[in-house]
Design a protein around this motif. Sequence first.
Motif, short mmCIF file in Angstrom:
data_model
loop_
_atom_site.label_atom_id
_atom_site.label_comp_id
_atom_site.label_asym_id
_atom_site.label_seq_id
_atom_site.Cartn_x
_atom_site.Cartn_y
_atom_site.Cartn_z
N SER A 144 -3.34 4.23 6.27
CA SER A 144 -2.05 4.56 5.64
C SER A 144 -0.93 3.65 6.19
N SER A 195 6.15 -0.88 -2.05
CA SER A 195 6.06 0.28 -2.97
C SER A 195 4.59 0.53 -3.29
N LYS A 241 2.87 2.84 -4.47
CA LYS A 241 2.37 3.48 -5.69
C LYS A 241 2.28 2.53 -6.88
N LYS A 242 2.78 1.30 -6.66
CA LYS A 242 2.62 0.30 -7.73
C LYS A 242 1.20 -0.26 -7.77
N CYS A 262 -4.87 0.58 -8.29
CA CYS A 262 -6.01 1.42 -7.93
C CYS A 262 -6.48 1.09 -6.51
N ALA A 303 -5.19 7.57 -0.80
CA ALA A 303 -4.72 7.13 -2.12
C ALA A 303 -3.82 8.21 -2.74
N GLU A 333 -2.05 10.44 -1.24
CA GLU A 333 -0.77 10.50 -0.51
C GLU A 333 0.27 9.59 -1.17
N TYR A 334 -0.18 8.47 -1.70
CA TYR A 334 0.75 7.51 -2.33
C TYR A 334 0.71 7.59 -3.85
N ASN A 335 -0.06 8.56 -4.35
CA ASN A 335 -0.17 8.70 -5.80
C ASN A 335 -0.83 7.48 -6.47
N ILE A 336 -1.80 6.92 -5.81
CA ILE A 336 -2.50 5.75 -6.36
C ILE A 336 -3.86 6.24 -6.89
#
Length: 472
Positions: free
Chosen positions: A102, A111, A113-114, A117, A131, A133-136
């Motif tokens: 992390s 950033s 979450k950009k 995948c 993943a 945690e960062y919304n990926i």
Amino acid sequence: MAQAEEKEENHVLLVAFSSQGHINPMLRLGKRLAAKGIHVTLATTEIARHRMLKSSGAGPADLVTGIELLFYSDGLSLDYDRKTNLDVYMDSLGKHGPSNLSSLIKEHYPSPKKLLCIVTNPFVPWVSDVAAEYNIPCAMLWIQPCALYAIYYRCFNKLSAFPTLTDPDMVVELPGLPSMEEEDLPSFALPNNPFGSFPKLFSEVFQGMEKFKWVLGNSFYELEKHVIDSMCELYPIRPIGPLVPPTLLGQDQELENASVDMWKSDETCIEWLTQQPPSSVIYVSFGSIVVLPAKQMEAIATALKNVKRPFLWVVKPPEFPTPDGAGQLPSRFLEETKDQGQVVRWSPQTRVLSHPAVACFITHCGWNSLLETICSGIPLIAYPQWTDQPTNAKLIVDVFKIGVRIKKEVDGNISSEVIEKCIEEVMVGPVAEQLRKNAMALKAEGRKAVAAGGSSDENIRLFVEEISGNSS
Ligand code: UDX
């Protein structure tokens, strides 16, 4: 600046467990994604960097072009014996890996979450939580055959009957696969395996499947169609392989290889092979992990001497000494066979397998070795040890029909006579001829799958479309 932003926005992060058999397929997937316009970074643990440096003397940045490599700590010192203390290693990785990975992500991506995948593989299941945690979105690259994915999925979810301590000999019947006896099942699906009834690691993968939006398989549809189809209604696996060097796929011009070597390969064996007659050499190797007991080394050595055919045997010295002579050649073997064969500590395997002098491969049936052999079109002699290897041996003999299997005696040992018989069977006569024909046909299918418009190429195209949000 615009370029940096584009890089961040069109970026996939691969996270691999730090073994050669996990990193290399990931890197090759990375190259395939890069060929479709994606920027790729691979993260693994510091121990992998340490081994790469030791093997080549070069920095990781010099080893793989076009893919950035990043490293994080698994919480143990670099000289810790991870192989012997696997439990401690996996616990430490599970405990320290998530926060270290992390931090690495935060440090490298302003950033996160950009990221389109994160693709991970099964030995580091907690990556899907990082993943999240960062919304990926997260995908898994399954690095064993799709058959193993199906077996573990059904075993974990209790969808089929598997052997138990009270019924250890039951025959297992699964959709898309031949009937399997105890000797054909992956060791982790057996009730008496030393890691518990169903190892914690695989349980963690299969109980968190919904965290993986995609499951990609290092295989190709034409190779495993029945079992791939059998998973469609459950949790589909999308084959995108074979992930082997492009030279084995006839793609040398189009796609550059991406691999790292944890051990320095002995190139002299290629010169030696060049001096051997076409289709004459028996290649013997047991991958990066297996260390054979002394008795089994002895049986193989005797068989090789007796068949009097040229051989190339990879005998990788155990990383940490073994008390009982495991993994070591019988004394005088080298002297007695100096005009017959070559022994090396580590070979450039994919170059060996595609060399015209090589006739067959005695293998532990690691999935990478198997795919490399399929893409070289040569028959196999299966000598599986543990994990997926027994099932891979079953596939080789009964499904792919490209090899024979060395059967163990009741006491778990092997006899040199059985090995000699297997060698003769794949080298001469009608069985050998049929196996070679089947192997060549599979080689052609594998090439077709990854060529433009082939089944695996289409699956990668679809994956890129979906992660980029362009699918209809
Ligand atoms: C592990 C597991 O043991 C195996 O069961 C699983 O299917 C994959 O992960 P490993 O035992 O290392 O892998 O075997 P394998 O999958 O065959 O990978 C070995 C890799 O090392 C291959 O890519 C092979 O080309 C390479 N290799 C092996 C060399 O480059 N030189 C050698 O001398 C031996």
